[in-house]
Scaffold this active site. Structure first.
Site, mmCIF file in Angstrom:
data_model
loop_
_atom_site.group_PDB
_atom_site.id
_atom_site.type_symbol
_atom_site.label_atom_id
_atom_site.label_comp_id
_atom_site.label_asym_id
_atom_site.label_seq_id
_atom_site.Cartn_x
_atom_site.Cartn_y
_atom_site.Cartn_z
ATOM 1 N N GLU A 149 54.856 -45.088 26.392
ATOM 2 C CA GLU A 149 54.875 -46.081 25.321
ATOM 3 C C GLU A 149 54.007 -45.524 24.212
ATOM 4 O O GLU A 149 52.792 -45.439 24.351
ATOM 5 C CB GLU A 149 54.356 -47.416 25.876
ATOM 6 C CG GLU A 149 54.820 -48.595 25.065
ATOM 7 C CD GLU A 149 53.811 -48.944 24.000
ATOM 8 O OE1 GLU A 149 53.969 -48.436 22.867
ATOM 9 O OE2 GLU A 149 52.885 -49.703 24.291
ATOM 10 N N GLU A 195 52.280 -43.081 11.272
ATOM 11 C CA GLU A 195 51.601 -44.231 11.870
ATOM 12 C C GLU A 195 50.137 -44.195 11.414
ATOM 13 O O GLU A 195 49.426 -43.231 11.689
ATOM 14 C CB GLU A 195 51.672 -44.149 13.399
ATOM 15 C CG GLU A 195 51.035 -45.363 14.058
ATOM 16 C CD GLU A 195 51.116 -45.338 15.577
ATOM 17 O OE1 GLU A 195 50.774 -44.307 16.173
ATOM 18 O OE2 GLU A 195 51.525 -46.355 16.155
ATOM 19 N N CYS A 253 50.540 -50.581 18.277
ATOM 20 C CA CYS A 253 51.654 -49.642 18.197
ATOM 21 C C CYS A 253 52.882 -50.279 17.550
ATOM 22 O O CYS A 253 53.651 -49.612 16.876
ATOM 23 C CB CYS A 253 51.994 -49.110 19.583
ATOM 24 S SG CYS A 253 52.113 -50.410 20.807
ATOM 25 N N LYS A 258 43.081 -44.329 34.143
ATOM 26 C CA LYS A 258 42.046 -43.797 33.251
ATOM 27 C C LYS A 258 42.077 -44.561 31.931
ATOM 28 O O LYS A 258 43.049 -44.477 31.177
ATOM 29 C CB LYS A 258 42.261 -42.306 32.960
ATOM 30 C CG LYS A 258 41.030 -41.711 32.267
ATOM 31 C CD LYS A 258 41.283 -40.408 31.541
ATOM 32 C CE LYS A 258 41.611 -40.563 30.083
ATOM 33 N NZ LYS A 258 40.560 -41.164 29.232
#
Ligand code: NDP
Length: 493
Positions: free
Chosen positions: A269, A400, A303, A195
Site C-alpha cells: 500500500e 506526492e 496516502c 516493524k
C-alpha cells in the site's frame, strides 16, 4: 491563537480560543523500550538504542531498541514456533476471543493511546481521539467477528493461514496501520513480526502491553524496532510467508524486487496523488469541508489525501475564495490542544520535503496562498498551503507531497476531469462532488483509483476494502478482501 468570524463585507470579529490542552499525564513513558519478542521485552543484540522525539517540541520522549539482523532472525523463529505449536492450530472461535479482548482493551485505554499517538506522531488529539484509536479498535472488533467464520466467508474453499507475516508500517497512522495489519493476520491464524516506523515506534510498543494484558500466547505478535534496513531484513527472511508493507512507493518497489521469486505473498500500500473533483452542481458548503478534510486531515500526511483539487471552471473563482476563507480559520499548533486542526509534521526530513515542494511550486509559476497564522517557535510546523494556477506538469501536481499543500487545477467538462484525474502514476483514491447520482456512478467507473468517495472524503471503515492501482500498490486491506491477503484458499485459488 487568534481567529475571527467573517460578517461579510470584509468585516471580521476577532475571536480568541483559550488553550484546551489534553493532559499528557495519562501516558506513563519509560525511559527505554526493548524489543517485544515471545511475549517478553528484550534488549537488542546490537546493544544500540535510538531516540524517538515529540515532533511538536523536538524534545526526546524515550529510547527505543535498534534491532540487529540476529534479532530479526530470532523474532521470525519465535513467530514460526508460535504458529506451528499453538496459534495455527487454535480453533477460530478461540482466536476470536483474543481479538475481542484486544479490541476491548484498546477502547478502555483509548485516551492513553490517543495522547501517545499525538505525542509521538504530531497529529491533533482531536483526530487521534476521534479517528485513529476508535478505528484501530473497530478493526479488531470486525476481524474478531470473522475469525470463526472463515468457511462462510469463502464457501466451498478450504481457508488456511499462510504462516508468519512480516509487516512494515509507516509513521502517518502508526496505531491504525498496526491494526489494519495485525487484526486480519491474527483472525486468519497467522503469527506476525511487525516493524513500526522509527519516528513513531511508541504506540506499537504500548500495543505489546495490550497483547500481554489480553493474555495473547507469547510469540503470536512480535514487535521489532530499528531502521529501514531492519525492515528489509525482516521481509527478506526466508521463513516469512507473507509480507505486508505500507509506505513510500520507492521502498515498496525495493521490497518487491528483494523478495521476487521467494514464494512470499505480498501486499503493498504505497503513495497517492488523489484528485478531489468538484462538479458545478456540487453542494458547495459540504464540498468545502470535504476538500479541507481531504487535504488537511493529519497535516496531509495521508496516502489517500485529496492533494489535487479539480474544480469545474464555471464555479472555480467563488469556490477558491470560499476555500481561502476556510483555510484562514484553521488552527495550526500544539497537537495536544483539543482546538488544533493542523498539528506538527511528523519528522524533520518530511518537513524539508514539504518545504522543498512548496518552493518548487512557486518557482514553477503557480500562485501560492497561505493564511497568516503564527507557527510555534519550535517543532516541525508548516502553514496550510493552497496553490492556484497550477499546470498538470508542475511537480506539485505530479509528486506526492505528503503535507498540507493543495494544488488546484480547473476543468471544463467531466471528461476533461477524468483525464486529468487519471493523469498520475498513482491510483489510490479519488473524490467526486455532485448532486446527481448518475454523474457519481459514471465518473467513479472511469476513475483509475482503488477508492472513490462520493460527496465525502477520507472516510474509512473496517468492512470496506482499501488499496490502490498502478504505483499505489496492490492488494486490499479491510473487509473480506483484507482477510484474503492472509489466507491460502486451497486448490484452485
Ligand atoms: P518509508 O517508505 O521509507 O517508510 C515506511 C516504513 O518502511 C518505515 O517503517 C521504514 O522504516 C521502513 N523502511 C524504510 N526503508 C525500508 C527498506 N528498504 N525496506 C523495508 N522497510 C523499509 O517512508 P518515509 O518515512 O521515508 O517517507 C517518505 C515518503 O513516503 C513520504 O514523503 C511519503 O511521500 C511516502 N509515505 C507514504 C506512506 C503511505 O501511507 N503510503 C506513509 C509514509 C510515507 P524507518 O522508519 O525506520 O525508516
Amino acid at each position: 491563537m487568534p481567529s475571527s468570524w467573517g460578517l461579510g463585507d470584509g468585516q471580521q470579529i476577532p475571536w480568541e480560543y483559550a488553550p484546551a490542552p489534553e493532559s499528557r499525564e495519562i501516558v506513563q513513558l519509560k525511559s527505554r523500550y526493548g524489543l517485544f519478542v515471545g511475549g517478553k521485552e528484550l534488549a537488542p543484540r546490537s546493544g544500540q538504542w535510538f531516540t524517538t522525539i515529540d515532533p511538536a517540541t523536538e524534545e526526546p520522549l524515550a529510547e527505543v531498541a535498534r534491532a540487529s539482523v540476529e534479532d530479526v532472525d530470532h523474532a521470525v523463529g519465535v513467530a514460526r514456533r508460535a504458529f506451528r505449536r499453538e496459534w495455527g492450530k487454535l480453533p477460530g472461535r478461540e482466536r476470536a476471543k483474543y481479538l475481542f479482548r484486544i479490541a476491548r482493551i484498546l477502547q478502555e485505554r483509548s485516551r492513553e493511546f490517543a495522547v501517545l499517538e499525538s505525542l509521538d506522531g504530531g497529529k491533533p488529539i482531536r483526530e487521534s481521539r476521534d479517528v485513529d484509536v476508535p478505528l484501530a479498535a473497530a478493526h479488531f472488533w470486525y476481524y474478531a467477528g470473522w475469525a470463526d467464520k472463515l468457511e462462510y466467508a469463502f464457501p466451498a474453499r478450504d481457508p488456511k493461514p499462510l504462516g508468519v507475516a512480516a509487516q512494515v508500517i509507516p509513521w502517518n497512522f502508526p496505531l491504525l496501520m498496526l491494526a489494519w495489519k495485525i487484526a486480519p493476520a491474527l483472525a486468519a491464524g497467522n503469527t506476525v513480526v511487525l516493524k513500526p516506523a522509527s519516528s513513531t515506534p511508541l504506540s506499537a510498543l504500548f500495543f505489546a502491553d495490550v497483547c500481554r494484558q489480553a493474555d495473547l500466547p507469547p510469540g503470536v505478535v512480535n514487535i521489532i524496532t530499528g531502521p529501514g534496513e531492519i525492515g528489509l531484513a525482516l521481509v527478506k527472511h526466508p521463513d516469512v510467508d507473507k509480507v505486508a508493507f505500507t509506505g513510500s512507493t520507492a521502498v515498496g518497489k525495493q521490497i518487491g524486487r528483494a523478495i521476487a521469486g521467494m514464494n512470499k505473498a505480498l501486499t503493498l500500500e504505497l503513495g497517492g496523488k488523489a484528485a478531489n473533483i468538484i462538479l458545478d452542481d456540487a453542494p458547495i458548503d459540504q464540498a468545502i469541508e470535504g476538500v479541507i478534510n481531504g487535504i488537511f486531515f493529519n497535516q496531509g500526511e495521508v496516502c489517500c489525501a485529496g492533494s489535487r483539487l479539480l474544480v469545474q471552471e464555471s464555479i472555480a473563482e467563488p469556490f477558491i475564495e470560499r476555500l481561502k476563507d476556510r483555510l484562514s480559520t484553521l488552527r495550526v499548533g500544539d497537537p495536544l490542544d483539543k482546538n488544533t486542526d493542523v498539528g506538527a509534521i511528523n519528522n524533520a526530513a518530511q518537513l524539508a520535503k514539504i518545504e522543498e515542494l512548496v518552493e518548487a511550486g512557486q518557482a514553477e509559476g503557480a500562485d501560492m496562498y497561505q493564511p497568516a497564522c503564527e507557527l510555534p517557535a519550535r517543532g516541525f510546523f508548516v502553514r496550510p498551503t493552497l496553490f492556484t494556477n497550477v499546470s498538470q506538469s508542475n511537480r506539485i501536481a505530479q509528486e506526492e507531497i505528503f503535507g498540507p499543500v493543495l494544488s488546484v487545477i480547473t476543468f471544463r467538462t467531466p471528461a476533461e476531469a477524468i483525464e486529468k484525474a487519471n493523469n498520475t502514476p498513482y491510483g489510490l483514491s479519488a473524490g467526486v462532488w455532485t448532486e446527481k447520482g448518475s454523474r457519481i456512478l459514471s465518473m467513479a467507473s472511469k476513475l483509475r483509483a482503488g477508492v472513490v468517495w462520493a460527496n465525502t472524503f477520507n472516510r474509512f471503515d473496517p468492512t470496506s476494502p482499501f488499496g490502490g492501482y498502478k504505483e499505489s500498490g496492490f492488494g486490499r486491506e479491510g473487509g473480506l478482501q483484507g482477510l484474503l491477503a492472509y489466507l491460502d484458499l486451497g486448490e484452485g485459488h
